[in-house]
Each structure stands twice: as C-alpha cells, then as structure tokens.
Scaffold this motif. Structure first.
Motif, mmCIF file in Angstrom:
data_model
loop_
_atom_site.group_PDB
_atom_site.id
_atom_site.type_symbol
_atom_site.label_atom_id
_atom_site.label_comp_id
_atom_site.label_asym_id
_atom_site.label_seq_id
_atom_site.Cartn_x
_atom_site.Cartn_y
_atom_site.Cartn_z
ATOM 1 N N UNK A 1 16.039 7.333 -3.279
ATOM 2 C CA UNK A 1 16.397 7.480 -1.858
ATOM 3 C C UNK A 1 15.495 8.486 -1.149
ATOM 4 N N UNK A 2 15.163 9.572 -1.820
ATOM 5 C CA UNK A 2 14.227 10.546 -1.253
ATOM 6 C C UNK A 2 12.884 9.865 -0.984
ATOM 7 N N UNK A 3 12.458 9.048 -1.946
ATOM 8 C CA UNK A 3 11.212 8.306 -1.780
ATOM 9 C C UNK A 3 11.255 7.390 -0.572
ATOM 10 N N UNK A 4 12.377 6.701 -0.381
ATOM 11 C CA UNK A 4 12.505 5.787 0.761
ATOM 12 C C UNK A 4 12.486 6.543 2.088
ATOM 13 N N UNK A 5 13.178 7.681 2.142
ATOM 14 C CA UNK A 5 13.214 8.462 3.382
ATOM 15 C C UNK A 5 11.807 8.934 3.746
ATOM 16 N N UNK A 6 11.100 9.490 2.768
ATOM 17 C CA UNK A 6 9.727 9.950 3.023
ATOM 18 C C UNK A 6 8.833 8.782 3.412
ATOM 19 N N UNK B 1 14.924 3.774 6.787
ATOM 20 C CA UNK B 1 15.246 4.666 5.674
ATOM 21 C C UNK B 1 16.743 4.632 5.388
ATOM 22 N N UNK B 2 17.548 4.646 6.463
ATOM 23 C CA UNK B 2 19.006 4.622 6.315
ATOM 24 C C UNK B 2 19.485 3.342 5.643
ATOM 25 N N UNK B 3 19.013 2.197 6.130
ATOM 26 C CA UNK B 3 19.539 0.950 5.544
ATOM 27 C C UNK B 3 19.003 0.735 4.118
ATOM 28 N N UNK C 1 0.847 -1.197 0.000
ATOM 29 C CA UNK C 1 0.000 0.000 0.000
ATOM 30 C C UNK C 1 0.879 1.243 0.000
ATOM 31 N N UNK C 2 1.853 1.294 0.895
ATOM 32 C CA UNK C 2 2.754 2.449 0.948
ATOM 33 C C UNK C 2 3.578 2.557 -0.338
ATOM 34 N N UNK C 3 3.975 1.431 -0.890
ATOM 35 C CA UNK C 3 4.741 1.446 -2.142
ATOM 36 C C UNK C 3 3.924 2.050 -3.281
ATOM 37 N N UNK C 4 2.679 1.569 -3.432
ATOM 38 C CA UNK C 4 1.852 1.979 -4.565
ATOM 39 C C UNK C 4 1.292 3.386 -4.424
ATOM 40 N N UNK C 5 0.901 3.779 -3.201
ATOM 41 C CA UNK C 5 0.175 5.035 -3.026
ATOM 42 C C UNK C 5 1.017 6.157 -2.433
ATOM 43 N N UNK C 6 2.239 5.858 -2.009
ATOM 44 C CA UNK C 6 3.126 6.908 -1.499
ATOM 45 C C UNK C 6 4.419 6.937 -2.303
ATOM 46 N N UNK C 7 5.195 5.863 -2.232
ATOM 47 C CA UNK C 7 6.524 5.843 -2.840
ATOM 48 C C UNK C 7 6.475 6.060 -4.352
ATOM 49 N N UNK C 8 5.706 5.231 -5.070
ATOM 50 C CA UNK C 8 5.678 5.315 -6.531
ATOM 51 C C UNK C 8 5.153 6.668 -7.008
ATOM 52 N N UNK C 9 4.158 7.202 -6.316
ATOM 53 C CA UNK C 9 3.595 8.492 -6.723
ATOM 54 C C UNK C 9 4.573 9.639 -6.458
ATOM 55 N N UNK C 10 5.291 9.555 -5.339
ATOM 56 C CA UNK C 10 6.278 10.592 -5.040
ATOM 57 C C UNK C 10 7.418 10.551 -6.049
ATOM 58 N N UNK C 11 7.925 9.360 -6.341
ATOM 59 C CA UNK C 11 9.011 9.211 -7.320
ATOM 60 C C UNK C 11 8.565 9.712 -8.701
ATOM 61 N N UNK C 12 7.350 9.343 -9.091
ATOM 62 C CA UNK C 12 6.822 9.792 -10.393
ATOM 63 C C UNK C 12 6.700 11.309 -10.433
ATOM 64 N N UNK C 13 6.229 11.891 -9.335
ATOM 65 C CA UNK C 13 6.032 13.339 -9.273
ATOM 66 C C UNK C 13 7.361 14.087 -9.361
#
Length: 409
Positions: free
Chosen positions: A317-322, A348-350, A290-302
């Motif tokens: 990496x920015x996507x992972x930190x957020x 986020x660090x690892x 859920x977080x991958x599809x609706x947060x990470x992927x959308x942030x990276x795309x944006x």
C-alpha cells in the motif's frame, strides 16, 4: 505541426517512408536512412510545435539539444563508471541528475509563468528512457558501452517522442540491429498500415465525434440539469480520452512497424477490466509498467530489505501511494496541479482499498472469480470508478465543486 496531429503531417510522413518501405521489401537494412529521417522529423516537429512563435521554437530546440547532451553524458559516464566501481550512492546521484531537467521543466511555471518555455515536447518520455537505461545498467542488464548513434536514436525516436509508447532499450536495439527478410517485412508493413488506419478511426473519427458533437455542445443542451450534464461529460470525456490517446498510440506503433521497430502495445481493452489492478495492466501499459518496474517494485524491495515494516500488504500500500502520487505530480503542467494531485490520491485510495478487499476475499471467498454475473458486475463497477477518476483528471470536478453547483444539483 504536432506529431500525428494533422493530415499534412501524414502526407509528409508517407513521402519520407517510401525509401524505408522499398528497402524493407528488398530485405535490406533501412536503419541508416531511418536515423536520418528521424532527425529531419524532429526538426519538422519542433519548427512547428510553437504555432509559428520563432522564439519558443528556438528555446525548445535549444532545450532539446542541451537535454540530449546531458543524458548522453550521464548514461555514457555511468556505464564507464560501473566498470570500475559500484557504489549505491553514486547510482542515486546519477538518477537524480537524469531526472533533473524534467523536474526543472515541471517546476518553473509555478515559480514564474514566463519560464514555461524551459522544456520541450515529450521531455517526460525522453527522461523515462534515460532513467531506464541508468537503472538497467545498475542491474547489470546493460554492460557494454552503448553506440552513441543508437542511443540518440532510441532517446529521440520521433514516433514516440510526444506521448509514448515507452520502449525498452534492449528490445529497441534488437529490432534496429536485425534486418528482417522481405517476407518478415511484408508482415510488419501489413501490421503497420492496419494500425495507422485504426489510429485514424480512433482519433479522427470516433474521438473527433465524441469531442465535437458531444462534449463541446453539452452546454447548449438546456433541458438537462447541471448534474446530468456533468455525468454525461464524465463518461463522454473518458471515452474521448481513450480513443484520442489509443489512436495516437496506434499511429506510433504503426509507423514504428513500417520503420522496422516493433514498438510495444499501449492499450489492451482497458474498459473491460475486472478491477483497478487489471485496469492498470491494460491502460497506457508502457507507462504503467515503467512505473511498476522502476518505482513500485524497487520501493517495495527496498522497504522489505530494510525490514522497517513486516506486513506485506502495508508495504504494498505504501508503494501504491508513492507510485500514484508520483504519477499525479508527473501530470502537473503549466501551473495546473490540483486535479492531477487529487487524481493521483484517488487512484492510490482505490488501489489500497482493493488490496484490502483482495486479502479479505481470499480468506472468506465471498466474491467468486469465475461467476459470470460477478465478472460482468466487476467490469461495470470498475468502469464507473475509472470514469470518475478521469472526471477528476479533466478538471471538471474541481470547477464543478468550486462553482458551488453541486449544492443545487
């Protein structure tokens, strides 16, 4: 009475599931009965979740009703709006409005501990379902006006109300709209019963033994040092967390199959993960995806679309930190925050470090993927990183650090 938390709950559940099973074995629809049963179990759960405190029960029930009406208005309103206009700004406003009850529920205890009653059991998972429908409407995956009874049934589906798994509306609706044949239902019933017994093994036997015979008795062991006690706790807690949570998920999946819903898996042998990315594809998968599809992927795309940063690794990496900061903040409850924020930062660090390592290894090929020794060592290394993360999550590291015992270990 918590969901899947006591044997009395299962006795009551078994009695209510008898008509469901009879209808299913006859190849008849049990959707209407299951919807009614779902409502009854919500009443049972919320009438007991506050340990007999009538006021808390009433507050929780009122919050649940208000939340449900709020989400229905937002979802139905946005679907109707999308047929006329398609403004991006409106989409962002709708998403903010959808998560607003969750934000209020999470933030109130920090303002005043007496306001912790604002919220209810499972508000996070119910919110994720609502936001998901809004986003899939925005993407054009959901176009029709959703039937109100099915929408409420999906949002308030009691087997997954407390801790997931988080289903997707289109998949859920397909299941409840399809009546399985007698033979198909027999197979679902067999799977459901097996998963329930697996849940008993995980949660009430293995998880119980780890917690009661190890974790709760660690302080009684006088012949080990404080540092050794913390190491044992780290690994013991990690195993307990898995068996307790995976047991709950097995119960939810098993009951769902009996009710004719193929609720998705939540765990896939997470402790044999080869790396941190592999782990998050195996642990609490429905939340992770859920977080991958609706947060990470959308942030990276944006970020990519805006062309602010050209380096793909940096964007990732920015996507992972957020992503992991949000997951850490999401775990915050009852005023306790530090360990969850640190837990989010740790992952986020690892993830960032592994991202750079993966890029470096593709170029230099120093870490062969198909080597058996490397494979086993990767699992061992990942397991220890994960256990340390759960140690942070448990709050023991914070207490250990604040006590100053680490200076004398």
């Amino acid at each position: 009475m918590t969901v899947f938390g006591s044997f009395s709950f299962f006795f009551i559940l078994a009695a209510f599931l008898i008509p469901t099973v009879i209808l299913g074995l006859q190849g008849k629809s049990n959707k209407t009965y299951n919807m009614i049963m779902n409502l009854l179990f919500l009443i049972i759960i919320f009438s007991n979740v506050s340990n007999g405190n009538v006021n808390k029960t009433i507050y929780a029930a009122i919050c649940l009703v208000i939340f449900t009406i709020w989400q229905m208005m937002i979802i139905k309103g946005y679907i109707a709006y999308r047929k006329r206009e398609n403004k991006t700004s409106t989409f962002y406003i709708v998403v903010i409005l959808s998560i607003l009850p969750l934000v209020i529920s999470k933030s109130m205890p920090f303002i005043d501990k007496h306001l912790s009653f604002i919220g209810f059991l499972g508000i996070s998972y119910l919110t994720f379902k609502g936001v998901q429908i809004v986003m899939e409407t925005r993407d054009g995956l959901i176009k029709e006006q959703l039937p109100l009874d099915r929408l409420i049934y999906f949002i308030l589906y009691f087997p997954a109300v407390s801790s997931g798994p988080i289903d997707r509306y289109r998949r859920f609706d397909k299941d409840i709209s399809t009546v399985p044949t007698s033979e198909q239902y027999q197979e679902m019933l067999y799977i459901g019963i097996n998963r329930i017994f697996q849940g008993f093994l995980y949660k009430f036997i293995i998880g119980y033994l780890i917690n009661n015979e190890l974790l709760l008795k660690l302080n009684d062991i006088s012949w080990i040092s404080t540092f050794q006690r913390e190491i044992i706790y780290m690994y013991g807690y990690s195993l307990y967390l898995f068996f307790d949570f995976a047991g709950y998920s097995a119960f939810a999946i098993g009951v769902s199959y009996i009710m004719g819903v193929r609720t998705p898996e939540n765990f896939n042998k997470p402790f044999i993960s080869r790396n941190i990315k592999d782990f998050w594809n195996r642990w609490h998968m429905t939340l992770s995806f859920w977080f991958r599809d609706y947060v990470y992927m959308r942030l990276v795309f944006w970020i990519t679309k805006k062309k602010w940063i050209k380096d793909r690794i940096a964007i990732s990496n920015i996507g992972y930190v957020v992503l992991f900061m949000l997951m850490g903040i999401w775990h915050v409850a009852g005023g306790a925050a530090l360990q969850y924020i640190v837990y989010g930062l740790y992952h986020a660090l690892i993830m960032v470090l592994y991202n750079y390592f993966e890029k470096w290894n593709k170029k230099h090929k120093k870490w062969p993927q198909k080597n058996k020794f490397v494979h086993v060592f990767s699992i061992f290394l990942t397991f220890n990183f994960i256990c340390f993360g759960f140690y942070i999550f448990s709050g023991h590291l914070t207490n250990y650090w604040q006590s100053g015992n680490f200076l004398h270990s």
